[in-house]
Design a protein around this motif. Structure first.
Motif, PDB file in Angstrom:
ATOM      1  N   CYS A   1      70.973 -30.224  87.482  1.00  0.00           N
ATOM      2  CA  CYS A   1      72.430 -30.323  87.532  1.00  0.00           C
ATOM      3  C   CYS A   1      73.046 -28.943  87.295  1.00  0.00           C
ATOM      4  O   CYS A   1      73.055 -28.430  86.183  1.00  0.00           O
ATOM      5  CB  CYS A   1      72.926 -31.303  86.479  1.00  0.00           C
ATOM      6  SG  CYS A   1      74.723 -31.479  86.455  1.00  0.00           S
TER       7      CYS A   1
ATOM      8  N   TYR B   1      78.789 -26.123  90.994  1.00  0.00           N
ATOM      9  CA  TYR B   1      78.705 -26.210  92.455  1.00  0.00           C
ATOM     10  C   TYR B   1      78.464 -27.652  92.880  1.00  0.00           C
ATOM     11  O   TYR B   1      77.738 -28.391  92.222  1.00  0.00           O
ATOM     12  CB  TYR B   1      77.545 -25.335  92.959  1.00  0.00           C
ATOM     13  CG  TYR B   1      77.473 -25.193  94.452  1.00  0.00           C
ATOM     14  CD1 TYR B   1      78.342 -24.352  95.145  1.00  0.00           C
ATOM     15  CD2 TYR B   1      76.536 -25.904  95.191  1.00  0.00           C
ATOM     16  CE1 TYR B   1      78.274 -24.212  96.515  1.00  0.00           C
ATOM     17  CE2 TYR B   1      76.463 -25.772  96.563  1.00  0.00           C
ATOM     18  CZ  TYR B   1      77.333 -24.922  97.221  1.00  0.00           C
ATOM     19  OH  TYR B   1      77.268 -24.797  98.587  1.00  0.00           O
ATOM     20  N   ASP B   2      79.068 -28.055  93.974  1.00  0.00           N
ATOM     21  CA  ASP B   2      78.860 -29.384  94.539  1.00  0.00           C
ATOM     22  C   ASP B   2      78.019 -29.240  95.801  1.00  0.00           C
ATOM     23  O   ASP B   2      78.498 -28.717  96.810  1.00  0.00           O
ATOM     24  CB  ASP B   2      80.210 -30.027  94.863  1.00  0.00           C
ATOM     25  CG  ASP B   2      80.070 -31.453  95.361  1.00  0.00           C
ATOM     26  OD1 ASP B   2      79.140 -31.738  96.142  1.00  0.00           O
ATOM     27  OD2 ASP B   2      80.909 -32.289  94.973  1.00  0.00           O
ATOM     28  N   LYS B   3      76.760 -29.660  95.725  1.00  0.00           N
ATOM     29  CA  LYS B   3      75.847 -29.531  96.868  1.00  0.00           C
ATOM     30  C   LYS B   3      76.319 -30.343  98.068  1.00  0.00           C
ATOM     31  O   LYS B   3      76.242 -29.884  99.196  1.00  0.00           O
ATOM     32  CB  LYS B   3      74.439 -30.009  96.484  1.00  0.00           C
ATOM     33  CG  LYS B   3      73.674 -29.067  95.618  1.00  0.00           C
ATOM     34  CD  LYS B   3      72.278 -29.637  95.368  1.00  0.00           C
ATOM     35  CE  LYS B   3      71.554 -28.837  94.319  1.00  0.00           C
ATOM     36  NZ  LYS B   3      70.227 -29.423  94.026  1.00  0.00           N
ATOM     37  N   LYS B   4      76.783 -31.558  97.809  1.00  0.00           N
ATOM     38  CA  LYS B   4      77.196 -32.441  98.895  1.00  0.00           C
ATOM     39  C   LYS B   4      78.366 -31.845  99.683  1.00  0.00           C
ATOM     40  O   LYS B   4      78.364 -31.827 100.908  1.00  0.00           O
ATOM     41  CB  LYS B   4      77.585 -33.810  98.333  1.00  0.00           C
ATOM     42  CG  LYS B   4      77.865 -34.849  99.376  1.00  0.00           C
ATOM     43  CD  LYS B   4      78.139 -36.197  98.732  1.00  0.00           C
ATOM     44  CE  LYS B   4      78.378 -37.252  99.785  1.00  0.00           C
ATOM     45  NZ  LYS B   4      78.639 -38.558  99.188  1.00  0.00           N
ATOM     46  N   GLU B   5      79.361 -31.342  98.965  1.00  0.00           N
ATOM     47  CA  GLU B   5      80.542 -30.744  99.593  1.00  0.00           C
ATOM     48  C   GLU B   5      80.324 -29.273  99.951  1.00  0.00           C
ATOM     49  O   GLU B   5      81.135 -28.668 100.648  1.00  0.00           O
ATOM     50  CB  GLU B   5      81.756 -30.856  98.667  1.00  0.00           C
ATOM     51  CG  GLU B   5      82.159 -32.274  98.326  1.00  0.00           C
ATOM     52  CD  GLU B   5      82.812 -32.986  99.495  1.00  0.00           C
ATOM     53  OE1 GLU B   5      83.563 -32.330 100.263  1.00  0.00           O
ATOM     54  OE2 GLU B   5      82.567 -34.188  99.646  1.00  0.00           O
ATOM     55  N   GLN B   6      79.252 -28.692  99.426  1.00  0.00           N
ATOM     56  CA  GLN B   6      78.930 -27.276  99.602  1.00  0.00           C
ATOM     57  C   GLN B   6      80.113 -26.379  99.232  1.00  0.00           C
ATOM     58  O   GLN B   6      80.588 -25.574 100.032  1.00  0.00           O
ATOM     59  CB  GLN B   6      78.461 -26.998 101.024  1.00  0.00           C
ATOM     60  CG  GLN B   6      77.164 -27.694 101.348  1.00  0.00           C
ATOM     61  CD  GLN B   6      76.601 -27.286 102.694  1.00  0.00           C
ATOM     62  OE1 GLN B   6      77.209 -26.556 103.456  1.00  0.00           O
ATOM     63  NE2 GLN B   6      75.398 -27.752 102.961  1.00  0.00           N
ATOM     64  N   LYS B   7      80.563 -26.542  97.979  1.00  0.00           N
ATOM     65  CA  LYS B   7      81.672 -25.716  97.513  1.00  0.00           C
ATOM     66  C   LYS B   7      81.553 -25.441  96.015  1.00  0.00           C
ATOM     67  O   LYS B   7      80.939 -26.205  95.275  1.00  0.00           O
ATOM     68  CB  LYS B   7      83.013 -26.371  97.812  1.00  0.00           C
ATOM     69  CG  LYS B   7      83.297 -27.623  97.002  1.00  0.00           C
ATOM     70  CD  LYS B   7      84.693 -28.138  97.268  1.00  0.00           C
ATOM     71  CE  LYS B   7      85.020 -29.283  96.308  1.00  0.00           C
ATOM     72  NZ  LYS B   7      86.393 -29.704  96.407  1.00  0.00           N
TER      73      LYS B   7
ATOM     74  N   LYS C   1      81.979 -32.903  85.934  1.00  0.00           N
ATOM     75  CA  LYS C   1      80.568 -33.045  86.305  1.00  0.00           C
ATOM     76  C   LYS C   1      79.682 -32.962  85.067  1.00  0.00           C
ATOM     77  O   LYS C   1      78.736 -33.737  84.921  1.00  0.00           O
ATOM     78  CB  LYS C   1      80.184 -31.960  87.313  1.00  0.00           C
ATOM     79  CG  LYS C   1      78.791 -32.122  87.879  1.00  0.00           C
ATOM     80  CD  LYS C   1      78.532 -31.145  89.015  1.00  0.00           C
ATOM     81  CE  LYS C   1      77.143 -31.307  89.581  1.00  0.00           C
ATOM     82  NZ  LYS C   1      76.915 -30.387  90.711  1.00  0.00           N
TER      83      LYS C   1
END
Length: 95
Positions: free
Chosen positions: A66, A70-76, A86
């Motif tokens: 974790c 950074y948000d991997k799904k949104e790539q941001k 988070k």
């Protein structure tokens, strides 16, 4: 064990980033909309250190998979507010 509320976690994230930035003589201005991963001079390696210090200050464990900034799904990159959300969602107490 510290109660993890949104305001406290946001405050601790900003506090730790500011401490490290001051040590490295990096000028930063932070608020809940600041994205730590986009701050000049603040690298992902520094943010991993921030996460380690947050574990100690908040008395929690952040899972190894974790990365709260950074948000991997949104790539941001996430701002401090979203990073705190988070962290609260994924961190747990105890070793």
């Amino acid at each position: 064990m510290i109660d993890l509320n949104q305001e406290l976690v946001e405050e601790k994230i900003a506090e730790v980033i500011k401490e490290i930035a001051d040590t490295l003589e990096i000028e930063v201005t932070l608020d809940s909309a600041s994205c730590p991963g986009l701050l000049p001079g603040i690298t992902s390696q520094i943010l991993v250190t921030v996460m380690g210090r947050l574990e100690k200050k908040l008395d929690v464990v952040i899972p190894d998979d974790c990365y709260v900034f950074y948000d991997k799904k949104e790539q941001k990159q996430l701002d401090i507010k979203m990073s705190a959300e988070k962290l609260i969602k994924h961190a747990h107490y105890g070793k």
